[in-house]
Design a protein around this motif. Structure first.
Motif, PDB file in Angstrom:
ATOM      1  N   ASN A  50     -21.784  28.321 -35.081  1.00  0.00           N
ATOM      2  CA  ASN A  50     -21.798  29.645 -36.017  1.00  0.00           C
ATOM      3  C   ASN A  50     -20.983  30.462 -35.452  1.00  0.00           C
ATOM      4  N   PRO A  51     -20.048  30.614 -36.681  1.00  0.00           N
ATOM      5  CA  PRO A  51     -18.306  31.351 -35.913  1.00  0.00           C
ATOM      6  C   PRO A  51     -19.049  32.843 -36.051  1.00  0.00           C
ATOM      7  N   GLN A  52     -19.840  33.767 -35.862  1.00  0.00           N
ATOM      8  CA  GLN A  52     -19.327  34.988 -35.545  1.00  0.00           C
ATOM      9  C   GLN A  52     -19.991  35.119 -33.426  1.00  0.00           C
ATOM     10  N   VAL A  53     -21.183  34.439 -33.844  1.00  0.00           N
ATOM     11  CA  VAL A  53     -21.554  33.731 -32.173  1.00  0.00           C
ATOM     12  C   VAL A  53     -20.043  33.482 -31.297  1.00  0.00           C
ATOM     13  N   PHE A  54     -19.676  32.434 -31.778  1.00  0.00           N
ATOM     14  CA  PHE A  54     -18.403  31.635 -31.477  1.00  0.00           C
ATOM     15  C   PHE A  54     -16.909  33.047 -31.113  1.00  0.00           C
ATOM     16  N   ARG A  55     -17.103  33.250 -32.377  1.00  0.00           N
ATOM     17  CA  ARG A  55     -16.205  34.112 -31.433  1.00  0.00           C
ATOM     18  C   ARG A  55     -16.400  35.569 -30.736  1.00  0.00           C
ATOM     19  N   LEU A  56     -17.222  35.965 -30.708  1.00  0.00           N
ATOM     20  CA  LEU A  56     -17.861  36.889 -29.201  1.00  0.00           C
ATOM     21  C   LEU A  56     -17.318  36.112 -28.661  1.00  0.00           C
ATOM     22  N   ILE A  57     -17.348  35.180 -28.550  1.00  0.00           N
ATOM     23  CA  ILE A  57     -17.909  34.089 -27.018  1.00  0.00           C
ATOM     24  C   ILE A  57     -16.844  34.258 -26.987  1.00  0.00           C
ATOM     25  N   VAL A  58     -15.407  34.023 -27.504  1.00  0.00           N
ATOM     26  CA  VAL A  58     -14.351  33.670 -27.417  1.00  0.00           C
ATOM     27  C   VAL A  58     -13.247  35.198 -26.910  1.00  0.00           C
ATOM     28  N   MET A  59     -14.109  35.600 -27.705  1.00  0.00           N
ATOM     29  CA  MET A  59     -13.993  37.100 -27.214  1.00  0.00           C
ATOM     30  C   MET A  59     -13.590  37.965 -25.906  1.00  0.00           C
ATOM     31  N   TYR A  60     -15.871  37.652 -25.281  1.00  0.00           N
ATOM     32  CA  TYR A  60     -15.665  38.219 -23.805  1.00  0.00           C
ATOM     33  C   TYR A  60     -14.589  37.316 -23.012  1.00  0.00           C
ATOM     34  N   ALA A  61     -14.187  35.765 -23.252  1.00  0.00           N
ATOM     35  CA  ALA A  61     -13.544  34.955 -22.263  1.00  0.00           C
ATOM     36  C   ALA A  61     -11.783  35.876 -22.583  1.00  0.00           C
ATOM     37  N   LEU A  62     -11.638  36.012 -23.726  1.00  0.00           N
ATOM     38  CA  LEU A  62     -10.048  37.053 -23.467  1.00  0.00           C
ATOM     39  C   LEU A  62     -10.265  38.264 -22.934  1.00  0.00           C
ATOM     40  N   ASN A  63     -11.630  39.306 -22.802  1.00  0.00           N
ATOM     41  CA  ASN A  63     -11.885  40.246 -21.821  1.00  0.00           C
ATOM     42  C   ASN A  63     -11.736  40.032 -20.651  1.00  0.00           C
ATOM     43  N   GLU A  64     -11.809  38.605 -20.275  1.00  0.00           N
ATOM     44  CA  GLU A  64     -11.899  38.080 -18.816  1.00  0.00           C
ATOM     45  C   GLU A  64     -11.039  37.874 -18.413  1.00  0.00           C
ATOM     46  N   LEU A  65      -9.849  37.996 -19.091  1.00  0.00           N
ATOM     47  CA  LEU A  65      -8.658  37.688 -18.748  1.00  0.00           C
ATOM     48  C   LEU A  65      -8.386  38.499 -18.655  1.00  0.00           C
ATOM     49  N   ARG A  66      -8.471  39.286 -19.268  1.00  0.00           N
ATOM     50  CA  ARG A  66      -7.573  40.712 -19.536  1.00  0.00           C
ATOM     51  C   ARG A  66      -7.845  41.546 -17.928  1.00  0.00           C
ATOM     52  N   ALA A  67      -9.289  41.890 -18.048  1.00  0.00           N
ATOM     53  CA  ALA A  67     -10.045  42.018 -16.755  1.00  0.00           C
ATOM     54  C   ALA A  67      -9.019  41.062 -15.552  1.00  0.00           C
ATOM     55  N   LYS A  68      -8.708  40.364 -15.380  1.00  0.00           N
ATOM     56  CA  LYS A  68      -7.926  39.248 -14.101  1.00  0.00           C
ATOM     57  C   LYS A  68      -6.188  39.878 -14.231  1.00  0.00           C
ATOM     58  N   GLY A  69      -6.243  40.636 -15.753  1.00  0.00           N
ATOM     59  CA  GLY A  69      -4.650  40.822 -15.335  1.00  0.00           C
ATOM     60  C   GLY A  69      -4.199  40.789 -16.543  1.00  0.00           C
TER      61      GLY A  69
END
Length: 81
Positions: A50-69
């Motif tokens: 599901n492209p929309q769900v996969f995009r959200l998963i990747v965006m959340y993972a990127l946001n986690e990286l941003r939260a870690k610096g």
């Protein structure tokens, strides 16, 4: 619409990725090579297809990286319709 590999490759060079199989799921690891930090997500087949769900998963993972610096910007993701 870009496929999964195109999206993940678009994150390079600052963010590398690994996808491995774990039972009936895939494990996605996004790694900021400059800071040696990572975000890990377990993805079911229906989420991967599901492209929309996969995009959200990747965006959340990127946001986690941003939260870690990480300084990675969400704009590194290609536009998906």
């Amino acid at each position: 619409m870009p496929d999964v590999l195109q999206v993940l490759h678009s994150l390079n060079p600052s963010i590398t990725h690994e996808m491995t199989k774990d039972g009936d799921k895939m494990v996605l690891r996004l790694i900021d090579v400059n800071l040696k930090i990572e975000a890990r997500r377990s993805i079911a087949a229906h989420e991967l297809n599901n492209p929309q769900v996969f995009r959200l998963i990747v965006m959340y993972a990127l946001n986690e990286l941003r939260a870690k610096g990480s300084q990675v910007q969400l704009s590194v993701l290609p536009h998906w319709d």
